[in-house]
Design a protein around this motif. Structure first.
Motif, PDB file in Angstrom:
ATOM      1  N   LEU A  16       2.154  11.135  -9.055  1.00  0.00           N
ATOM      2  CA  LEU A  16       1.993  10.106  -7.984  1.00  0.00           C
ATOM      3  C   LEU A  16       2.160   8.920  -8.253  1.00  0.00           C
ATOM      4  N   PRO A  17       2.951   7.744  -7.606  1.00  0.00           N
ATOM      5  CA  PRO A  17       3.363   6.665  -7.866  1.00  0.00           C
ATOM      6  C   PRO A  17       1.814   5.770  -8.016  1.00  0.00           C
ATOM      7  N   LYS A  18       1.818   4.722  -9.088  1.00  0.00           N
ATOM      8  CA  LYS A  18       0.676   3.849  -9.148  1.00  0.00           C
ATOM      9  C   LYS A  18       1.167   2.673  -9.236  1.00  0.00           C
TER      10      LYS A  18
ATOM     11  N   THR B 166       4.741   2.488 -11.213  1.00  0.00           N
ATOM     12  CA  THR B 166       4.836   3.198 -12.299  1.00  0.00           C
ATOM     13  C   THR B 166       4.570   4.764 -11.904  1.00  0.00           C
ATOM     14  N   MET B 167       5.043   5.766 -12.514  1.00  0.00           N
ATOM     15  CA  MET B 167       4.699   7.369 -12.499  1.00  0.00           C
ATOM     16  C   MET B 167       4.897   7.712 -13.999  1.00  0.00           C
ATOM     17  N   LYS B 168       4.267   8.638 -14.438  1.00  0.00           N
ATOM     18  CA  LYS B 168       4.458   9.427 -15.667  1.00  0.00           C
ATOM     19  C   LYS B 168       5.380  10.156 -15.771  1.00  0.00           C
TER      20      LYS B 168
ATOM     21  N   GLN C  69       2.209  15.324  -4.534  1.00  0.00           N
ATOM     22  CA  GLN C  69       3.304  15.374  -5.597  1.00  0.00           C
ATOM     23  C   GLN C  69       4.460  15.806  -5.153  1.00  0.00           C
ATOM     24  N   ILE C  70       5.578  15.164  -5.248  1.00  0.00           N
ATOM     25  CA  ILE C  70       6.776  15.623  -4.922  1.00  0.00           C
ATOM     26  C   ILE C  70       7.670  15.055  -5.824  1.00  0.00           C
ATOM     27  N   PRO C  71       8.953  15.693  -6.195  1.00  0.00           N
ATOM     28  CA  PRO C  71      10.011  15.046  -7.039  1.00  0.00           C
ATOM     29  C   PRO C  71      10.615  13.817  -6.457  1.00  0.00           C
ATOM     30  N   CYS C  72      10.132  12.405  -6.633  1.00  0.00           N
ATOM     31  CA  CYS C  72      10.645  11.499  -5.825  1.00  0.00           C
ATOM     32  C   CYS C  72      10.432  10.344  -6.623  1.00  0.00           C
ATOM     33  N   ASN C  73      11.040   9.298  -6.775  1.00  0.00           N
ATOM     34  CA  ASN C  73      10.622   8.017  -7.385  1.00  0.00           C
ATOM     35  C   ASN C  73      11.534   6.665  -7.038  1.00  0.00           C
ATOM     36  N   PRO C  74      12.120   6.605  -5.954  1.00  0.00           N
ATOM     37  CA  PRO C  74      12.689   5.387  -5.598  1.00  0.00           C
ATOM     38  C   PRO C  74      11.847   4.340  -5.614  1.00  0.00           C
ATOM     39  N   CYS C  75      10.460   4.372  -5.169  1.00  0.00           N
ATOM     40  CA  CYS C  75       9.524   3.264  -5.289  1.00  0.00           C
ATOM     41  C   CYS C  75       9.602   2.726  -6.719  1.00  0.00           C
ATOM     42  N   VAL C  76       9.755   3.496  -7.807  1.00  0.00           N
ATOM     43  CA  VAL C  76       9.554   3.006  -8.893  1.00  0.00           C
ATOM     44  C   VAL C  76      11.063   2.440  -9.389  1.00  0.00           C
TER      45      VAL C  76
ATOM     46  N   ILE D 124      13.296   1.407   1.258  1.00  0.00           N
ATOM     47  CA  ILE D 124      13.796   2.429   0.425  1.00  0.00           C
ATOM     48  C   ILE D 124      13.224   3.877   0.055  1.00  0.00           C
ATOM     49  N   CYS D 125      11.777   3.646   0.675  1.00  0.00           N
ATOM     50  CA  CYS D 125      10.834   5.041   0.375  1.00  0.00           C
ATOM     51  C   CYS D 125      11.341   6.098   1.271  1.00  0.00           C
ATOM     52  N   PRO D 126      12.002   7.114   1.010  1.00  0.00           N
ATOM     53  CA  PRO D 126      12.473   8.189   1.984  1.00  0.00           C
ATOM     54  C   PRO D 126      11.330   8.784   2.895  1.00  0.00           C
ATOM     55  N   GLY D 127       9.901   8.789   2.271  1.00  0.00           N
ATOM     56  CA  GLY D 127       8.853   9.291   2.815  1.00  0.00           C
ATOM     57  C   GLY D 127       8.172   8.508   3.855  1.00  0.00           C
ATOM     58  N   LEU D 128       8.838   7.195   4.036  1.00  0.00           N
ATOM     59  CA  LEU D 128       7.976   6.280   4.978  1.00  0.00           C
ATOM     60  C   LEU D 128       6.460   5.870   4.362  1.00  0.00           C
ATOM     61  N   ALA D 129       6.402   5.874   3.131  1.00  0.00           N
ATOM     62  CA  ALA D 129       4.886   5.796   2.770  1.00  0.00           C
ATOM     63  C   ALA D 129       4.516   4.541   2.184  1.00  0.00           C
ATOM     64  N   CYS D 130       5.368   3.490   2.160  1.00  0.00           N
ATOM     65  CA  CYS D 130       5.232   2.088   1.541  1.00  0.00           C
ATOM     66  C   CYS D 130       4.957   1.035   2.855  1.00  0.00           C
ATOM     67  N   PHE D 131       3.852   0.636   2.560  1.00  0.00           N
ATOM     68  CA  PHE D 131       3.678  -0.573   3.807  1.00  0.00           C
ATOM     69  C   PHE D 131       2.950  -1.767   2.999  1.00  0.00           C
TER      70      PHE D 131
ATOM     71  N   VAL E 222       0.868  -1.146  -0.043  1.00  0.00           N
ATOM     72  CA  VAL E 222      -0.146  -0.064   0.121  1.00  0.00           C
ATOM     73  C   VAL E 222       0.770   1.232  -0.079  1.00  0.00           C
ATOM     74  N   ILE E 223       0.710   1.814  -0.943  1.00  0.00           N
ATOM     75  CA  ILE E 223       1.403   3.156  -1.245  1.00  0.00           C
ATOM     76  C   ILE E 223       1.075   4.402  -0.874  1.00  0.00           C
ATOM     77  N   GLU E 224       1.246   4.997   0.556  1.00  0.00           N
ATOM     78  CA  GLU E 224       0.374   5.931   1.014  1.00  0.00           C
ATOM     79  C   GLU E 224       1.157   7.380   0.812  1.00  0.00           C
ATOM     80  N   CYS E 225       1.245   7.499  -0.503  1.00  0.00           N
ATOM     81  CA  CYS E 225       1.937   8.907  -1.066  1.00  0.00           C
ATOM     82  C   CYS E 225       1.173   9.554  -1.737  1.00  0.00           C
ATOM     83  N   TYR E 226       0.519  10.588  -1.144  1.00  0.00           N
ATOM     84  CA  TYR E 226      -0.957  11.404  -1.386  1.00  0.00           C
ATOM     85  C   TYR E 226      -0.376  12.796  -2.025  1.00  0.00           C
TER      86      TYR E 226
HETATM   87  S1  SF4 Z   1       9.527   6.649  -2.911  1.00  0.00           S
HETATM   88 FE1  SF4 Z   1       8.016   7.017  -1.273  1.00  0.00          FE
HETATM   89  S2  SF4 Z   1       7.804   9.288  -1.116  1.00  0.00           S
HETATM   90 FE2  SF4 Z   1       9.047   8.898  -3.027  1.00  0.00          FE
HETATM   91  S3  SF4 Z   1       7.274   8.953  -4.694  1.00  0.00           S
HETATM   92 FE3  SF4 Z   1       7.624   6.741  -3.963  1.00  0.00          FE
HETATM   93  S4  SF4 Z   1       6.103   6.521  -2.277  1.00  0.00           S
HETATM   94 FE4  SF4 Z   1       6.242   8.622  -2.747  1.00  0.00          FE
END
Ligand code: SF4
Ligand code: SF4
Length: 160
Positions: free
Chosen positions: A59-61, A52-54, A36-43, A76-83, A30-34
């Motif tokens: 926002l990641p999908k 993925t993200m455009k 939009q920030i310039p970030c993509n390690p989840c991808v 990996i997620c710096p925002g601690l948004a992935c569970f 569950v990606i609780e990334c709500y």
């Molecule tokens: S790595 Fe985390 S904070 Fe960055 S876009 Fe992905 S879910 Fe969001």
């Protein structure tokens, strides 16, 4: 609510869940990334190419049909948004795998406080896995067993 408190509502969380059929099949992210920030390690970190993200500001999908629930993105997620949630446990329990950057680390078998999104205690959690290997940098990955009705609530733990 998110703008004022930083806390996602239950409705926002539920939109991130996969289908009922997928939820019965095994662990899923569950990606609780709500926001939009310039970030993509989840991808870039997902070997299954489930996220993925455009562009980097999108926002990641997640394609839950290919997510294996491996938990790599949790650390990996710096925002601690992935569970990662596993609803296949049974007996009214689920497993939640969450990022953990506090000290001390819990040990497998510990019963700790389960913390809600506002940091308050919402129940008890049994620690069933602790992954704090060097490859994970500073973010350990903890898997806890909690009551299944806490699926929205539990987002951290406290070791007393
Ligand atoms: S790595 Fe985390 S904070 Fe960055 S876009 Fe992905 S879910 Fe969001
Ligand atoms: S849990 Fe694993 S497979 Fe699923 S999105 Fe995260 S890194 Fe990819």
């Amino acid at each position: 609510m998110l703008e004022k408190t930083g806390i996602a509502t239950k409705e926002m969380f539920e939109k991130m869940l996969p289908s009922a059929e997928r939820r019965k099949r095994g662990p899923y992210v569950v990606i609780e990334c709500y926001e939009q920030i310039p970030c993509n390690p989840c991808v870039t970190s997902c070997a299954a190419h489930a996220v993925t993200m455009k562009d980097i500001n999108d926002l990641p999908k997640c394609n839950h049909d290919v997510c294996t629930g491996c938990t790599l993105c949790v650390s990996i997620c710096p925002g601690l948004a992935c569970f990662v949630i596993d609803e296949t446990v049974g007996n009214g329990k689920i497993k939640i795998t969450l990022p953990y950057e506090m000290s001390p680390l819990p040990e497998k078998g510990n019963v700790v406080d389960a913390l809600g999104r506002d940091g308050s205690v919402v129940g008890k959690a049994e620690v069933v896995r602790v992954n704090s290997g060097k490859k994970l940098d500073r973010t350990s990955v903890i898997t806890v067993l909690v009551d299944d009705d806490l699926i929205y609530d539990v987002r951290s733990i406290a070791v007393r």
